[in-house]
Design a protein around this motif. Structure first.
Motif, PDB file in Angstrom:
ATOM      1  N   VAL A  71       3.616  -5.809   8.514  1.00  0.00           N
ATOM      2  CA  VAL A  71       3.820  -4.646   9.038  1.00  0.00           C
ATOM      3  C   VAL A  71       3.626  -3.626   8.205  1.00  0.00           C
ATOM      4  O   VAL A  71       3.721  -3.523   7.014  1.00  0.00           O
ATOM      5  CB  VAL A  71       5.501  -4.204   9.645  1.00  0.00           C
ATOM      6  CG1 VAL A  71       5.727  -2.825  10.334  1.00  0.00           C
ATOM      7  CG2 VAL A  71       5.800  -5.309  10.534  1.00  0.00           C
ATOM      8  N   GLU A  72       2.693  -2.579   8.839  1.00  0.00           N
ATOM      9  CA  GLU A  72       2.431  -1.403   8.020  1.00  0.00           C
ATOM     10  C   GLU A  72       3.539  -0.265   8.073  1.00  0.00           C
ATOM     11  O   GLU A  72       3.540   0.474   9.053  1.00  0.00           O
ATOM     12  CB  GLU A  72       1.002  -0.598   8.383  1.00  0.00           C
ATOM     13  CG  GLU A  72      -0.076  -1.767   8.221  1.00  0.00           C
ATOM     14  CD  GLU A  72      -0.260  -1.839   6.805  1.00  0.00           C
ATOM     15  OE1 GLU A  72      -0.355  -1.143   5.760  1.00  0.00           O
ATOM     16  OE2 GLU A  72      -0.713  -3.040   6.518  1.00  0.00           O
ATOM     17  N   TRP A  73       4.498  -0.494   7.227  1.00  0.00           N
ATOM     18  CA  TRP A  73       5.622   0.475   7.038  1.00  0.00           C
ATOM     19  C   TRP A  73       5.126   1.836   6.945  1.00  0.00           C
ATOM     20  O   TRP A  73       4.567   2.140   6.086  1.00  0.00           O
ATOM     21  CB  TRP A  73       6.415  -0.076   5.957  1.00  0.00           C
ATOM     22  CG  TRP A  73       7.035  -1.345   6.237  1.00  0.00           C
ATOM     23  CD1 TRP A  73       6.631  -2.525   5.389  1.00  0.00           C
ATOM     24  CD2 TRP A  73       7.893  -2.157   7.080  1.00  0.00           C
ATOM     25  NE1 TRP A  73       7.245  -3.546   5.882  1.00  0.00           N
ATOM     26  CE2 TRP A  73       8.102  -3.376   6.903  1.00  0.00           C
ATOM     27  CE3 TRP A  73       8.588  -1.524   8.191  1.00  0.00           C
ATOM     28  CZ2 TRP A  73       8.657  -4.165   7.581  1.00  0.00           C
ATOM     29  CZ3 TRP A  73       9.263  -2.343   8.946  1.00  0.00           C
ATOM     30  CH2 TRP A  73       9.431  -3.717   8.899  1.00  0.00           C
ATOM     31  N   ASN A  74       5.801   2.731   7.829  1.00  0.00           N
ATOM     32  CA  ASN A  74       5.702   4.143   7.782  1.00  0.00           C
ATOM     33  C   ASN A  74       6.315   4.893   6.903  1.00  0.00           C
ATOM     34  O   ASN A  74       6.144   6.071   6.500  1.00  0.00           O
ATOM     35  CB  ASN A  74       5.721   4.939   9.250  1.00  0.00           C
ATOM     36  CG  ASN A  74       4.921   4.192  10.269  1.00  0.00           C
ATOM     37  OD1 ASN A  74       3.758   3.961   9.931  1.00  0.00           O
ATOM     38  ND2 ASN A  74       5.292   4.000  11.536  1.00  0.00           N
ATOM     39  N   ASN A  75       7.300   4.131   6.255  1.00  0.00           N
ATOM     40  CA  ASN A  75       8.253   4.746   5.165  1.00  0.00           C
ATOM     41  C   ASN A  75       8.984   3.743   4.556  1.00  0.00           C
ATOM     42  O   ASN A  75       8.760   2.571   4.965  1.00  0.00           O
ATOM     43  CB  ASN A  75       9.143   5.802   6.001  1.00  0.00           C
ATOM     44  CG  ASN A  75      10.183   4.763   6.803  1.00  0.00           C
ATOM     45  OD1 ASN A  75       9.973   3.727   7.174  1.00  0.00           O
ATOM     46  ND2 ASN A  75      11.505   5.377   7.125  1.00  0.00           N
ATOM     47  N   VAL A  76       9.783   3.964   3.661  1.00  0.00           N
ATOM     48  CA  VAL A  76      10.625   3.187   2.770  1.00  0.00           C
ATOM     49  C   VAL A  76      12.063   3.553   2.832  1.00  0.00           C
ATOM     50  O   VAL A  76      12.403   4.656   2.845  1.00  0.00           O
ATOM     51  CB  VAL A  76      10.154   3.383   1.187  1.00  0.00           C
ATOM     52  CG1 VAL A  76      11.131   2.695   0.345  1.00  0.00           C
ATOM     53  CG2 VAL A  76       8.767   2.528   1.015  1.00  0.00           C
ATOM     54  N   ILE A  77      12.945   2.673   3.212  1.00  0.00           N
ATOM     55  CA  ILE A  77      14.340   2.892   3.461  1.00  0.00           C
ATOM     56  C   ILE A  77      15.140   2.382   2.364  1.00  0.00           C
ATOM     57  O   ILE A  77      14.899   1.260   2.017  1.00  0.00           O
ATOM     58  CB  ILE A  77      14.780   2.349   4.878  1.00  0.00           C
ATOM     59  CG1 ILE A  77      14.582   0.716   4.880  1.00  0.00           C
ATOM     60  CG2 ILE A  77      14.045   3.279   6.113  1.00  0.00           C
ATOM     61  CD1 ILE A  77      15.499   0.472   6.197  1.00  0.00           C
ATOM     62  N   PRO A  78      16.169   3.005   2.076  1.00  0.00           N
ATOM     63  CA  PRO A  78      17.073   2.635   0.991  1.00  0.00           C
ATOM     64  C   PRO A  78      18.107   1.554   1.481  1.00  0.00           C
ATOM     65  O   PRO A  78      18.693   1.753   2.811  1.00  0.00           O
ATOM     66  CB  PRO A  78      18.064   3.711   0.381  1.00  0.00           C
ATOM     67  CG  PRO A  78      17.990   4.664   1.499  1.00  0.00           C
ATOM     68  CD  PRO A  78      16.625   4.503   2.211  1.00  0.00           C
ATOM     69  N   LEU A  79      18.304   0.327   0.871  1.00  0.00           N
ATOM     70  CA  LEU A  79      19.188  -0.839   1.404  1.00  0.00           C
ATOM     71  C   LEU A  79      20.487  -0.116   1.393  1.00  0.00           C
ATOM     72  O   LEU A  79      21.266  -0.705   2.323  1.00  0.00           O
ATOM     73  CB  LEU A  79      19.055  -1.776   0.517  1.00  0.00           C
ATOM     74  CG  LEU A  79      19.757  -3.169   1.226  1.00  0.00           C
ATOM     75  CD1 LEU A  79      19.283  -3.564   2.451  1.00  0.00           C
ATOM     76  CD2 LEU A  79      19.527  -4.196   0.002  1.00  0.00           C
TER      77      LEU A  79
END
Length: 339
Positions: free
Chosen positions: A169-177
């Motif tokens: 997937v080309e992730w649009n953002n990074v999320i914190p676990l």
């Protein structure tokens, strides 16, 4: 095989950037070590913060694939190129050495031709139809199934490999676990109510269901009903009078009206008591709903179940085991860490 050298602090940074690129999830160093607990790697990663480390290439890949699995990016831990060796060995055992060798040659030669054709015609993808047809002509129906497995294994290796820039997937953002354990109001990009990467993580770490933030649990439940195609209204999370989610289920008969289901979410370890059941029933009656649903990471107490049965309450239970089944259905194959 060879070895890789990492200077002080470089291994953790490298893993975070690499796995973060593939999976789009940010975790802290302590969280990374927690995910690796039970393996041989937590001490290695912690030690790399204080001194240079040298790690064999096969151990490096095993560490990398372990992290991919632990963050939920893959449903099972992969073994890179060794998955291909295992497939070839299994095909040889099932159909004979000649079958496996012929299949491998068909794949190698066919793929080379497809790549050359793609370069000539400036295509961005390869159509594997010719590979499957060549396997059918040479090996019959067993060859078709085997070629599909061969294609899927090679593609999985290409996408998951730490040495490849490909990803699912080309992730649009990074999320914190750690957002899973706090009430985050960030708008989801890869999901309607909760991010797909958090779903994938939970599908691999279901023991953390009872520890996630209660609001995130509500979002997970809302996501489930949304994916079923129902109209979903997620409450404010506070001052909602006990009704966390309202769901409208489309009728089978177009002339009928949608059924209203009231959902109450209980993210807890202890069993849900009969007082909660009675409260939900009161809400069902007050709103004229058709059904009340108690979704819990635990289960209903014997008294709560007895109250539903004896009084004939229109209330259904979704317990922790069923929620895990939901996670398995919600996760996406091959999807799911950076500082």
């Amino acid at each position: 095989m060879g070895a890789l050298n990492f200077g002080t602090g470089q291994l953790a940074d490298h893993l975070h950037e690499l796995v973060g690129y593939k999976a789009g999830v940010a975790v802290s160093l302590p969280e990374l070590c927690d995910l690796l607990s039970g393996s041989a790697y937590p001490d290695l990663v912690l030690g790399s913060e204080e001194h240079m480390v040298r790690i064999r290439s096969e151990e490096y890949e095993d560490l990398y694939f372990t992290i991919l699995h632990k963050v939920g990016h893959t449903p099972d831990k992969h073994n890179g190129i060794f998955d291909l060796f295992d497939l070839t060995l299994r095909l040889a055992q099932e159909h004979g050495d000649s079958f496996a060798e012929t299949l491998q040659n068909l794949y190698s030669e066919g793929t080379r031709r497809l790549i050359e054709e793609a370069h000539r015609e400036r295509k961005k993808s390869l159509d594997p139809t010719s590979l499957v047809m060549s396997a059918y002509e040479a090996l019959g129906k067993p060859g078709v199934n085997a070629m599909i497995q061969m294609i899927e294994t090679h593609e999985r290796i290409r996408r998951l490999s730490p040495h490849s820039g490909a990803r699912w997937v080309e992730w649009n953002n990074v999320i914190p676990l750690n957002g899973l354990f706090s009430r985050s109001s960030d708008k989801t990009v890869h999901g309607e109510f909760i991010d797909q990467r958090l779903i994938d993580f939970l599908s691999t770490n279901s023991e953390l269901l009872s520890k996630m933030h209660w609001r995130k649990f509500e979002e997970l439940v809302a996501e489930h009903f949304h994916r079923l195609g129902y109209k979903v209204e997620l409450g404010p999370g506070q001052n909602d009078d006990g009704v966390d989610i309202r769901v409208w289920v489309p009728p089978r008969d177009e002339s009928a009206v949608a059924q209203l289901h009231l959902i109450q979410c209980k993210r807890q370890k202890e069993k849900v008591d009969k007082v909660t059941v009675k409260g939900l029933y009161a809400d069902v009656r007050y709103e004229g709903a058709d059904l009340g649903v108690l979704v819990t990471t635990s289960s209903l107490s014997p008294g709560a179940k007895n109250t539903i049965d004896v009084r004939g309450y229109p209330i259904e239970e979704v317990n922790g085991a069923k929620v895990f089944d939901w996670l398995s259905a919600l996760r996406t194959p091959g999807t799911g860490i950076i500082r």
